[in-house]
Motif scaffolding. Structure first.
Motif, short mmCIF file in Angstrom:
data_model
loop_
_atom_site.label_atom_id
_atom_site.label_comp_id
_atom_site.label_asym_id
_atom_site.label_seq_id
_atom_site.Cartn_x
_atom_site.Cartn_y
_atom_site.Cartn_z
N GLY A 77 43.63 33.68 31.53
CA GLY A 77 44.44 33.61 32.69
C GLY A 77 43.74 34.00 33.61
O GLY A 77 42.55 34.49 33.83
N GLY A 78 44.58 34.61 34.75
CA GLY A 78 43.96 35.26 36.01
C GLY A 78 43.14 34.23 36.78
O GLY A 78 43.18 33.25 36.53
N THR A 79 42.32 34.96 37.59
CA THR A 79 41.63 33.90 38.88
C THR A 79 40.00 34.05 38.31
O THR A 79 39.39 33.34 38.81
CB THR A 79 41.81 34.59 39.94
N THR A 80 39.35 34.96 37.58
CA THR A 80 38.19 35.06 37.48
C THR A 80 37.39 33.94 36.92
O THR A 80 36.26 33.68 37.19
CB THR A 80 37.99 36.35 36.42
N ASP B 239 47.12 34.12 26.58
CA ASP B 239 48.55 34.66 27.30
C ASP B 239 48.98 33.85 28.14
O ASP B 239 48.52 32.89 28.78
CB ASP B 239 48.41 36.22 27.75
N ARG C 281 52.79 33.79 30.97
CA ARG C 281 53.63 34.62 31.76
C ARG C 281 54.99 33.98 31.55
O ARG C 281 54.97 32.77 31.41
CB ARG C 281 53.36 34.77 33.36
N ASN D 12 49.39 31.01 33.80
CA ASN D 12 48.09 30.99 33.67
C ASN D 12 47.62 29.51 33.39
O ASN D 12 46.54 28.87 33.69
CB ASN D 12 47.78 31.92 32.44
N MET E 209 39.38 40.48 32.53
CA MET E 209 39.81 42.08 32.58
C MET E 209 40.46 42.46 33.70
O MET E 209 40.06 42.23 34.94
CB MET E 209 38.55 43.11 32.34
N HIS F 39 43.04 46.14 30.77
CA HIS F 39 43.91 45.11 30.12
C HIS F 39 43.13 43.90 29.94
O HIS F 39 42.23 43.39 30.73
CB HIS F 39 45.45 44.85 30.53
N ALA G 120 43.80 39.64 28.33
CA ALA G 120 45.13 38.85 28.07
C ALA G 120 46.31 39.41 28.63
O ALA G 120 46.18 39.76 29.76
CB ALA G 120 45.02 38.51 26.40
N LYS H 108 51.74 44.47 35.07
CA LYS H 108 51.05 43.64 36.05
C LYS H 108 52.18 42.46 35.97
O LYS H 108 52.50 41.85 35.07
CB LYS H 108 49.63 42.98 35.76
N ARG I 137 55.89 38.37 29.07
CA ARG I 137 54.81 37.54 28.95
C ARG I 137 54.63 37.32 27.21
O ARG I 137 55.32 38.05 26.50
CB ARG I 137 53.57 38.31 29.02
N LYS J 117 37.51 46.09 39.69
CA LYS J 117 37.14 46.39 38.36
C LYS J 117 36.11 47.46 38.04
O LYS J 117 36.03 47.91 36.83
CB LYS J 117 36.74 45.12 37.56
C1 6PG Z 1 46.85 37.58 33.41
C2 6PG Z 1 45.65 37.24 32.55
C3 6PG Z 1 44.83 38.54 32.80
C4 6PG Z 1 43.65 38.31 33.57
C5 6PG Z 1 43.35 39.62 34.03
C6 6PG Z 1 42.03 39.71 35.07
O1 6PG Z 1 48.01 37.02 33.01
O2 6PG Z 1 46.78 38.27 34.35
O3 6PG Z 1 45.76 36.87 31.49
O4 6PG Z 1 44.51 39.21 31.53
O5 6PG Z 1 42.65 37.77 32.86
O6 6PG Z 1 44.26 40.68 34.64
O7 6PG Z 1 42.80 38.76 36.24
P1 6PG Z 1 41.90 38.34 37.45
O8 6PG Z 1 40.72 37.20 36.64
O9 6PG Z 1 42.85 37.61 38.52
O10 6PG Z 1 41.06 39.51 37.95
#
Ligand code: 6PG
Length: 228
Positions: free
Chosen positions: A43-46, A70, A72, A82, A134, A139, A141, A163, A168, A191
């Motif tokens: 998930g997230g944006t990376t 994971d 939300r 995600n 990350m 953290h 996931a 966060k 979740r 990071k």
């Molecule tokens: C979430 C993600 C989380 C994410 C990291 C990095 O639900 O937020 O699963 O683990 O991968 O927080 O987030 P970015 O990639 O947005 O920095």
């Protein structure tokens, strides 16, 4: 900090090109030896650019099976979900059949969602590839610092995530480490503190998973800072 399995990239686009190429080649190799390629998406944006580049790859997706590390506890069509990032950047543009995608039913709530997803994870293990980002606190996931999972848990509810959103569902380290390969991508100066703590031996969730699996940790120069 697993320097041995680490790579450093000048910037996120360079990392995304390397990651998308490596993922596609790895899957093609695995699929010469097995029927399905089971991947856990981050998930997230990376990973957004990596997913976009993969969507343009001329791959045979028919034997890929997609899972999520994971989710939300928001409605399925909520942009904060995600899985929405994966559908928007990769799965829909690549024309992947929804029947190949095993979403976490986090809209059921953290406890019910974790219980409902557990059979899918049991049936999928061991994964071929787990993708992880990350967070700024180390953290990954939705396994946050100080969070304990029971020894035999594979999917667990999270009710007070630092966060947002607080509720979740996450795969546990036991599930996330049960993979042939774990690829962790870390970019951006936000990071840097977590990367430095990791290098200093802090017991961060991402460090636990990297140490407990066949993992590659890739950073860009912004995340490594003066630790280069
Ligand atoms: C979430 C993600 C989380 C994410 C990291 C990095 O639900 O937020 O699963 O683990 O991968 O927080 O987030 P970015 O990639 O947005 O920095």
């Amino acid at each position: 900090f697993p320097a041995a399995s680490g790579r450093v990239f000048a910037d996120p686009p360079a990392m995304a090109h390397a990651a998308s190429t490596m993922i596609a080649e790895y899957a093609a190799m695995r699929l010469t030896q097995q029927d399905y390629f089971r991947i856990v998406l981050a998930g997230g944006t990376t990973f957004a650019l990596t997913y976009q580049l993969l969507s343009r790859t001329a791959a045979d997706w028919s034997r890929w099976r997609f899972y999520f590390g994971d989710e939300r506890c928001v409605p399925p069509d909520d942009p904060a979900r995600n899985s929405q990032l994966a559908w928007t950047t990769w799965l829909r543009p690549a024309g992947i059949d929804p029947r190949q995608v095993f979403e976490i039913p986090a809209e059921l709530g953290a406890v019910a969602g974790a219980a409902a997803y557990t059979p899918d994870v049991i049936a999928a293990l061991p994964f071929d590839l787990v993708l992880l980002g990350m967070g700024e606190d180390g953290h990954t996931a939705s396994v946050f610092p100080g969070q304990i999972s029971l020894a035999d848990q594979l999917v667990m509810p999270v009710t007070h995530a630092p966060k947002p959103p607080p509720q979740r569902v996450t795969l546990t380290p036991a599930a996330l480490c049960n993979a042939a390969w774990v690829l962790i991508l870390v970019t951006g100066d936000s990071k840097r503190a977590a990367v430095a703590a990791w290098r200093d031996g802090a017991a961060l969730p991402v460090a636990q998973i990297a140490a407990g699996s066949r993992s590659s940790v890739w950073c860009d120069e912004a995340a490594l800072g003066n630790a280069i």
